[in-house]
Design a protein around this motif. Structure first.
Motif, PDB file in Angstrom:
ATOM      1  N   GLU A 171       0.776   3.587   2.061  1.00 54.37           N
ATOM      2  CA  GLU A 171       1.197   3.850   3.211  1.00 54.37           C
ATOM      3  C   GLU A 171       2.354   3.232   3.739  1.00 54.37           C
ATOM      4  O   GLU A 171       3.144   3.821   4.617  1.00 54.37           O
ATOM      5  CB  GLU A 171      -0.067   3.692   4.248  1.00 54.37           C
ATOM      6  CG  GLU A 171      -1.334   4.827   4.407  1.00 54.37           C
ATOM      7  CD  GLU A 171      -2.048   4.391   2.873  1.00 54.37           C
ATOM      8  OE1 GLU A 171      -3.125   5.065   2.692  1.00 54.37           O
ATOM      9  OE2 GLU A 171      -2.045   3.342   2.361  1.00 54.37           O
TER      10      GLU A 171
ATOM     11  N   GLY B 150      -4.736   9.783  -5.967  1.00 55.90           N
ATOM     12  CA  GLY B 150      -5.100   9.683  -4.673  1.00 55.90           C
ATOM     13  C   GLY B 150      -3.702   9.292  -3.669  1.00 55.90           C
ATOM     14  O   GLY B 150      -3.869   9.305  -2.523  1.00 55.90           O
ATOM     15  N   TYR B 151      -2.851   8.538  -4.220  1.00 59.11           N
ATOM     16  CA  TYR B 151      -1.599   8.005  -3.754  1.00 59.11           C
ATOM     17  C   TYR B 151      -0.889   9.085  -2.803  1.00 59.11           C
ATOM     18  O   TYR B 151      -0.138   9.233  -1.816  1.00 59.11           O
ATOM     19  CB  TYR B 151      -0.794   7.320  -4.667  1.00 59.11           C
ATOM     20  CG  TYR B 151      -1.245   5.867  -4.961  1.00 59.11           C
ATOM     21  CD1 TYR B 151      -2.404   5.283  -4.354  1.00 59.11           C
ATOM     22  CD2 TYR B 151      -0.866   5.359  -6.111  1.00 59.11           C
ATOM     23  CE1 TYR B 151      -2.970   4.068  -4.868  1.00 59.11           C
ATOM     24  CE2 TYR B 151      -1.285   4.020  -6.557  1.00 59.11           C
ATOM     25  CZ  TYR B 151      -2.460   3.778  -6.070  1.00 59.11           C
ATOM     26  OH  TYR B 151      -2.760   2.465  -6.508  1.00 59.11           O
TER      27      TYR B 151
ATOM     28  N   THR C 110       0.859  -1.145   0.073  1.00 56.00           N
ATOM     29  CA  THR C 110       0.084   0.023   0.020  1.00 56.00           C
ATOM     30  C   THR C 110       0.839   1.397   0.060  1.00 56.00           C
ATOM     31  O   THR C 110       1.977   1.256   0.354  1.00 56.00           O
ATOM     32  CB  THR C 110      -0.870   0.081   1.302  1.00 56.00           C
ATOM     33  OG1 THR C 110      -0.153   0.302   2.528  1.00 56.00           O
ATOM     34  CG2 THR C 110      -1.586  -1.340   1.377  1.00 56.00           C
TER      35      THR C 110
ATOM     36  N   GLU D 177      -1.991  11.991  -1.589  1.00 57.32           N
ATOM     37  CA  GLU D 177      -2.535  12.274  -0.331  1.00 57.32           C
ATOM     38  C   GLU D 177      -2.395  11.146   0.855  1.00 57.32           C
ATOM     39  O   GLU D 177      -2.235  11.426   2.078  1.00 57.32           O
ATOM     40  CB  GLU D 177      -4.133  12.416  -0.387  1.00 57.32           C
ATOM     41  CG  GLU D 177      -4.871  12.845   0.829  1.00 57.32           C
ATOM     42  CD  GLU D 177      -4.883  14.197   1.201  1.00 57.32           C
ATOM     43  OE1 GLU D 177      -4.560  14.714   2.670  1.00 57.32           O
ATOM     44  OE2 GLU D 177      -4.609  15.037   0.321  1.00 57.32           O
ATOM     45  N   ARG D 178      -2.214   9.887   0.719  1.00 60.08           N
ATOM     46  CA  ARG D 178      -2.122   8.940   1.226  1.00 60.08           C
ATOM     47  C   ARG D 178      -0.820   8.743   1.772  1.00 60.08           C
ATOM     48  O   ARG D 178      -0.450   8.233   2.923  1.00 60.08           O
ATOM     49  CB  ARG D 178      -2.780   7.638   0.785  1.00 60.08           C
ATOM     50  CG  ARG D 178      -4.139   7.492   0.411  1.00 60.08           C
ATOM     51  CD  ARG D 178      -4.508   6.241  -0.540  1.00 60.08           C
ATOM     52  NE  ARG D 178      -4.120   5.051   0.153  1.00 60.08           N
ATOM     53  CZ  ARG D 178      -4.582   3.767  -0.293  1.00 60.08           C
ATOM     54  NH1 ARG D 178      -5.017   3.618  -1.354  1.00 60.08           N
ATOM     55  NH2 ARG D 178      -4.113   2.769   0.498  1.00 60.08           N
TER      56      ARG D 178
END
Length: 253
Positions: free
Chosen positions: A68, A96-97, A66, A99-100
């Motif tokens: 994160e 979106g990665y 992931t 932001e993550r």
């Protein structure tokens, strides 16, 4: 491959143009952005560690990891910055990665095929600190300059990627200050560190220089560092095998 990459962005750009007409473009990110170029100016060869789930040449690399997990692993293992692939069709990325992965505090490069100013607006709505511009995919120095200026207007830095001396000349005419030498020619997917060895002879001390692609072991890292690069961008070798932290530690030994 470059024409395929460009074609894959047409739908994204069309959606952004429609959103502009409707007045629904995303708002700029309001949080702090670490300065990308400042991270590259640290002593020694800085590692820009990449979150890369797949590629056209390798297929799936580590889709189970992931964003994160990888951000935490890279930050703990000594990365100075992150490269986050957001291209969906060929690299299985996602906007979106960004932001993550922002929680780790490292400056992030949005690595994608940026062809239109509205993609800069899109990037500015994320926590990214910089975006990638590939000289060969743009319309000469004027095309590169337009996107560099659009990035600066949004408090983003532009990493301008070159493959040869002609690309470098265009990048400089456009006002590029961060130069990334890609050792993989995206037209053929062939890789050679000799590209970095040749182009770095043209380096200006006022510029930040990054060597990208083909750095797979300690000997390659030492070679790139000896050439005088500020940073190396590494992805596949770090993601392979499901141990990004261990792979980065071994590369830096």
């Amino acid at each position: 491959m470059l024409s395929r990459f460009a074609a894959a962005k047409e739908a994204e750009i069309a959606v952004l143009c429609a959103r502009e007409r409707a007045g629904t473009l995303p708002q700029a990110y309001r949080g702090a952005r670490p300065v990308f170029s400042q991270a590259l100016r640290r002593p020694g060869l800085v590692t820009i560690a990449e979150y890369k789930r797949a590629s056209p040449s390798k297929g799936d690399i580590a889709p189970e990891l992931t964003p994160e997990q990888v951000a935490a692993a890279y930050a703990g293992a000594g990365a100075g910055a992150l490269s986050v692939l957001t291209e969906e069709t060929y690299f299985r990325g996602s906007l979106g990665y960004l932001e993550r992965m922002a929680f780790c505090g490292l400056p992030m490069l949005r690595k994608d095929f940026i062809l239109h100013p509205l993609q800069v607006v899109q990037t500015a709505a994320t926590p990214a600190s910089a975006l990638l511009l590939v000289v060969r995919m743009l319309e000469g120095a004027d095309g590169v300059r337009r996107l560099i200026e659009a990035a600066h207007e949004k408090s983003l830095e532009a990493v301008v990627e070159v493959f040869d001396e002609q690309d470098l000349e265009i990048a400089r005419k456009a006002g590029a200050r961060i130069i990334q030498v890609n050792n993989r020619d995206l037209s053929t997917l062939r890789t050679s560190l000799a590209i970095s060895g040749r182009l770095v002879k043209e380096r200006d001390a006022a510029e930040c220089w990054i060597s990208a692609s083909g750095i797979t072991g300690t000997n390659h890292r030492k070679y790139v560092e000896a050439l005088g690069f500020d940073a190396m961008l590494v992805g596949t070798v770090l993601m392979s095998g499901g141990d990004p932290a261990g792979n980065l530690v071994r590369l830096l030994q």
